[in-house]
Write an enzyme that holds these catalytic residues in place. Structure first.
Site, mmCIF file in Angstrom:
data_model
loop_
_atom_site.group_PDB
_atom_site.id
_atom_site.type_symbol
_atom_site.label_atom_id
_atom_site.label_comp_id
_atom_site.label_asym_id
_atom_site.label_seq_id
_atom_site.Cartn_x
_atom_site.Cartn_y
_atom_site.Cartn_z
ATOM 1 N N ARG A 126 0.816 -1.207 0.000
ATOM 2 C CA ARG A 126 0.000 0.000 0.000
ATOM 3 C C ARG A 126 0.854 1.262 0.000
ATOM 4 O O ARG A 126 0.445 2.295 -0.488
ATOM 5 C CB ARG A 126 -0.923 -0.045 1.240
ATOM 6 C CG ARG A 126 -1.696 1.214 1.549
ATOM 7 C CD ARG A 126 -2.708 1.476 0.448
ATOM 8 N NE ARG A 126 -3.367 2.757 0.605
ATOM 9 C CZ ARG A 126 -2.830 3.929 0.309
ATOM 10 N NH1 ARG A 126 -1.592 4.000 -0.129
ATOM 11 N NH2 ARG A 126 -3.533 5.036 0.446
ATOM 12 N N TYR A 127 2.032 1.177 0.632
ATOM 13 C CA TYR A 127 2.918 2.339 0.783
ATOM 14 C C TYR A 127 4.197 2.095 -0.009
ATOM 15 O O TYR A 127 4.569 0.950 -0.236
ATOM 16 C CB TYR A 127 3.247 2.548 2.272
ATOM 17 C CG TYR A 127 2.025 2.784 3.125
ATOM 18 C CD1 TYR A 127 1.409 4.039 3.139
ATOM 19 C CD2 TYR A 127 1.469 1.768 3.883
ATOM 20 C CE1 TYR A 127 0.283 4.260 3.917
ATOM 21 C CE2 TYR A 127 0.338 1.978 4.655
ATOM 22 C CZ TYR A 127 -0.256 3.231 4.665
ATOM 23 O OH TYR A 127 -1.378 3.446 5.416
ATOM 24 N N ARG A 130 7.346 -0.043 1.971
ATOM 25 C CA ARG A 130 7.134 -1.133 2.931
ATOM 26 C C ARG A 130 5.926 -1.982 2.542
ATOM 27 O O ARG A 130 4.989 -1.481 1.913
ATOM 28 C CB ARG A 130 6.960 -0.579 4.344
ATOM 29 C CG ARG A 130 5.873 0.465 4.504
ATOM 30 C CD ARG A 130 6.222 1.371 5.698
ATOM 31 N NE ARG A 130 5.162 2.288 6.038
ATOM 32 C CZ ARG A 130 4.919 3.450 5.397
ATOM 33 N NH1 ARG A 130 5.639 3.795 4.345
ATOM 34 N NH2 ARG A 130 3.945 4.237 5.810
ATOM 35 N N CYS A 139 -4.625 -17.434 14.781
ATOM 36 C CA CYS A 139 -4.305 -16.614 15.955
ATOM 37 C C CYS A 139 -4.457 -17.468 17.212
ATOM 38 O O CYS A 139 -5.111 -18.512 17.185
ATOM 39 C CB CYS A 139 -5.250 -15.418 16.057
ATOM 40 S SG CYS A 139 -4.869 -14.121 14.872
ATOM 41 N N CYS A 143 -9.994 -11.886 18.188
ATOM 42 C CA CYS A 143 -10.562 -10.606 18.613
ATOM 43 C C CYS A 143 -11.864 -10.393 17.859
ATOM 44 O O CYS A 143 -11.914 -10.558 16.638
ATOM 45 C CB CYS A 143 -9.617 -9.456 18.282
ATOM 46 S SG CYS A 143 -7.953 -9.691 18.910
ATOM 47 N N CYS A 146 -11.892 -8.094 14.621
ATOM 48 C CA CYS A 146 -10.769 -8.360 13.693
ATOM 49 C C CYS A 146 -10.955 -7.694 12.329
ATOM 50 O O CYS A 146 -11.973 -7.889 11.655
ATOM 51 C CB CYS A 146 -10.618 -9.864 13.499
ATOM 52 S SG CYS A 146 -9.283 -10.295 12.364
ATOM 53 N N ARG A 148 -9.227 -8.394 9.699
ATOM 54 C CA ARG A 148 -9.078 -9.386 8.620
ATOM 55 C C ARG A 148 -9.930 -10.621 8.858
ATOM 56 O O ARG A 148 -9.540 -11.737 8.512
ATOM 57 C CB ARG A 148 -7.604 -9.763 8.445
ATOM 58 C CG ARG A 148 -6.856 -8.704 7.717
ATOM 59 C CD ARG A 148 -5.471 -9.065 7.248
ATOM 60 N NE ARG A 148 -4.784 -7.798 7.160
ATOM 61 C CZ ARG A 148 -3.850 -7.390 8.006
ATOM 62 N NH1 ARG A 148 -3.408 -8.201 8.941
ATOM 63 N NH2 ARG A 148 -3.335 -6.184 7.885
ATOM 64 N N ASP A 307 -12.064 -0.095 12.588
ATOM 65 C CA ASP A 307 -12.383 -0.203 11.157
ATOM 66 C C ASP A 307 -13.867 -0.521 10.939
ATOM 67 O O ASP A 307 -14.519 -1.091 11.816
ATOM 68 C CB ASP A 307 -11.535 -1.313 10.523
ATOM 69 C CG ASP A 307 -10.065 -0.933 10.445
ATOM 70 O OD1 ASP A 307 -9.767 0.269 10.336
ATOM 71 O OD2 ASP A 307 -9.222 -1.847 10.508
ATOM 72 N N ASP A 344 -7.472 4.132 9.739
ATOM 73 C CA ASP A 344 -7.063 3.472 8.498
ATOM 74 C C ASP A 344 -8.269 3.647 7.577
ATOM 75 O O ASP A 344 -9.315 3.021 7.754
ATOM 76 C CB ASP A 344 -6.717 2.001 8.754
ATOM 77 C CG ASP A 344 -5.599 1.533 7.827
ATOM 78 O OD1 ASP A 344 -5.456 2.117 6.735
ATOM 79 O OD2 ASP A 344 -4.883 0.584 8.183
ATOM 80 N N LYS A 351 -3.428 4.930 6.343
ATOM 81 C CA LYS A 351 -3.500 5.502 7.685
ATOM 82 C C LYS A 351 -3.445 7.022 7.650
ATOM 83 O O LYS A 351 -2.556 7.593 7.037
ATOM 84 C CB LYS A 351 -2.348 4.966 8.530
ATOM 85 C CG LYS A 351 -2.442 3.471 8.783
ATOM 86 C CD LYS A 351 -1.300 3.007 9.661
ATOM 87 C CE LYS A 351 -1.349 1.519 9.905
ATOM 88 N NZ LYS A 351 -0.992 0.732 8.702
HETATM 89 C C1 LIG Z 1 -0.096 -0.197 8.713
HETATM 90 C C2 LIG Z 1 0.448 -0.692 7.461
HETATM 91 C C3 LIG Z 1 1.813 -0.601 7.197
HETATM 92 C C4 LIG Z 1 2.793 -0.006 8.167
HETATM 93 O O1 LIG Z 1 2.551 1.350 8.343
HETATM 94 P P1 LIG Z 1 3.457 2.226 9.320
HETATM 95 O O2 LIG Z 1 2.733 3.512 9.430
HETATM 96 O O3 LIG Z 1 4.795 2.341 8.664
HETATM 97 O O4 LIG Z 1 3.545 1.472 10.609
HETATM 98 C C5 LIG Z 1 2.260 -1.066 5.981
HETATM 99 N N1 LIG Z 1 1.411 -1.579 5.063
HETATM 100 C C6 LIG Z 1 0.098 -1.664 5.294
HETATM 101 C C7 LIG Z 1 -0.791 -2.217 4.237
HETATM 102 C C8 LIG Z 1 -0.435 -1.223 6.499
HETATM 103 O O5 LIG Z 1 -1.758 -1.328 6.726
#
Ligand SMILES: *Cc1c(COP(=O)(O)O)cnc(C)c1O
Length: 425
Positions: A126-127, A130, A139, A143, A146, A148, A307, A344, A351
């Site tokens: 998504r980012y 990372r 799990c 929870c 959840c 997911r 969420d 989110d 986020k």
């Molecule tokens: C939360 C999340 C991350 C990590 O986000 P940070 O703000 O760097 O902790 C990475 N990928 C996805 C899809 C996420 O939901």
């Protein structure tokens, strides 16, 4: 993994035992403190749970529905539940009610549209720098809110070695990925050899700088943090770990010991909390939670707005509640104890941080600010470059503040060249 957990002092031992419900008094300590015993003795049916907890009709009905999201609770975690209090914050996180069947507007199965950001099974990209790497759907306990729940708990959707190969290959082929976040499900439920092989393969990728892991198992089954686990992970540093504690009652001597071991292995610890109505949605509970976390060297990382996921509508708080809680933290407790409140965003927005507003007004070189006590102050900015200067058509170059607008001295504040570039005069 063998159970190496030894409760060292008599005092700790009595503390541990005081958490057990009477029904488990005849379980020997060696079993009770063995994480494998905890996993294989999880409770999930009305029959089993009603022997321990005085269930209300809505809980009983929900447990007898087989269409609901999976239930499983470790004896350890169920021991933290008040058996007579329906509103017990531990109980509400793991025992279903009929409210899980209610639909609500905005509800979604994949509330973050993660599936749209998934180039290969189990990777969410998504980012830019990372990825989320989902390594299991299992799990230690489930929870009720959840995010997911569309995958989690379902062993038929679990990831296999072909999925791991594809995930690793995707990460290898995308050099912009410098941070891999292992999640699931709960990665700590993978056999230690499996987890180690994933860490080893990630470490062979030169551009992967940090590895992170998100887990709630230390909260549900703290003795899973063995010395063997810590020694294994230590080989793959920099490795960061986030736990998931929602309420101060979850901070037990067992969890403290687990966190202590992880810290001693050089693993920086963070915490993620979900803001849940009726469970942890007060300033008082959050202050206690966050300061207790810092006492065991866990840094509060995120406080999540709940969420819009199917089954969790009744846990939602208004966004204003989270902002009010943040207002009640900043300035009042150590900065180290303050998480970032994030939502989110639905439909894959990612986020977004939310915070109280401390900037009351801005003019070209003055900023009016308030502090946590309501004290209002003004900060004089350095002179700005002319092309950044905010000016109005009629008083070019002069400072105009929001107050001029309020008092009617001016009609608007606009950036220089605003008319020239955007409109014909
Ligand atoms: C939360 C999340 C991350 C990590 O986000 P940070 O703000 O760097 O902790 C990475 N990928 C996805 C899809 C996420 O939901």
């Amino acid at each position: 993994m063998q159970n190496e957990q030894i409760i060292s002092t008599e005092k700790e031992k009595s503390f541990v035992q005081s958490y057990r419900h009477r029904e488990w008094n005849d379980v020997p300590d060696e079993k009770w403190n063995d994480w494998k015993w905890q996993l294989s003795n999880r409770l999930n049916s009305f029959e089993e749970i009603s022997e321990i907890i005085n269930l209300t009709p809505t809980e009983a009905n929900a447990l007898n529905q087989n269409s609901l999201f999976r239930v499983d609770i470790t004896p350890y975690f169920l021991s933290l539940v008040d058996k007579d209090d329906f509103n017990c914050p531990i109980r509400r996180q793991v025992l279903p009610t009929e409210k899980e069947m209610y639909d609500f507007s905005g509800m979604n199965e994949d509330s973050l549209s993660e599936d749209e950001y998934s180039p290969v099974n189990g990777i969410v990209h998504r980012y830019p720098d990372r990825v989320l790497m989902l390594v299991t759907t299992q799990c230690a306990s489930y929870c009720r809110y959840c995010t997911r729940s569309r995958l989690v708990g379902d062993s038929s959707k679990n990831y296999n070695s072909t999925d791991f190969d594809n995930q690793i290959e995707y990460i290898s082929n995308n050099p912009q990925i410098r941070d891999v976040l292992l999640s699931g499900g709960d990665p700590l439920l993978l056999p230690i050899k499996r987890l180690e092989s994933i860490l080893m393969r990630l470490r062979e990728i030169p551009h992967v700088e940090i590895i992170r892991l998100g887990t709630r198992t230390p909260v549900f089954n703290p003795n899973i943090i063995t010395q063997e686990f810590c020694d294994m992970v230590e080989k793959y540093h920099p490795f960061w770990l986030n736990i998931h504690v929602n309420h101060p009652k979850e901070i037990t001597p067992e969890l403290q010991q687990a966190c202590d071991k992880l810290s001693k292995a050089g693993i920086p610890l963070g915490n993620q909390t979900v803001l849940l109505k009726g469970i942890n949605d007060t300033v008082e509970i959050q202050r206690k939670l966050c300061t207790e976390l810092v006492k065991m060297r866990v840094r509060p990382y995120y406080l999540y707005q709940c969420d819009l996921v199917k089954g969790a509508g009744h846990f939602r708080t208004p966004i204003s509640k989270g902002i009010e809680i943040m207002e009640g933290l900043r300035g009042h407790i150590s900065g180290y104890a303050i998480p970032t409140f994030v939502i989110d965003a639905p439909y894959g927005g990612g986020k977004i941080p939310l915070a109280p507003n401390y900037v009351l007004s801005q003019s070209p070189n003055k900023v009016v600010l308030r502090n946590y006590e309501g004290f209002i102050t003004v900060y004089t900015d350095s002179d700005q470059e002319p092309d950044q200067e905010i000016t109005s058509g009629n008083r070019k170059g002069k400072d105009i503040s929001i107050m001029d607008l309020i008092q009617g001295n001016e009609k608007f504040i606009m950036p220089q060249n605003f008319r020239n570039s955007k409109r014909e005069d």
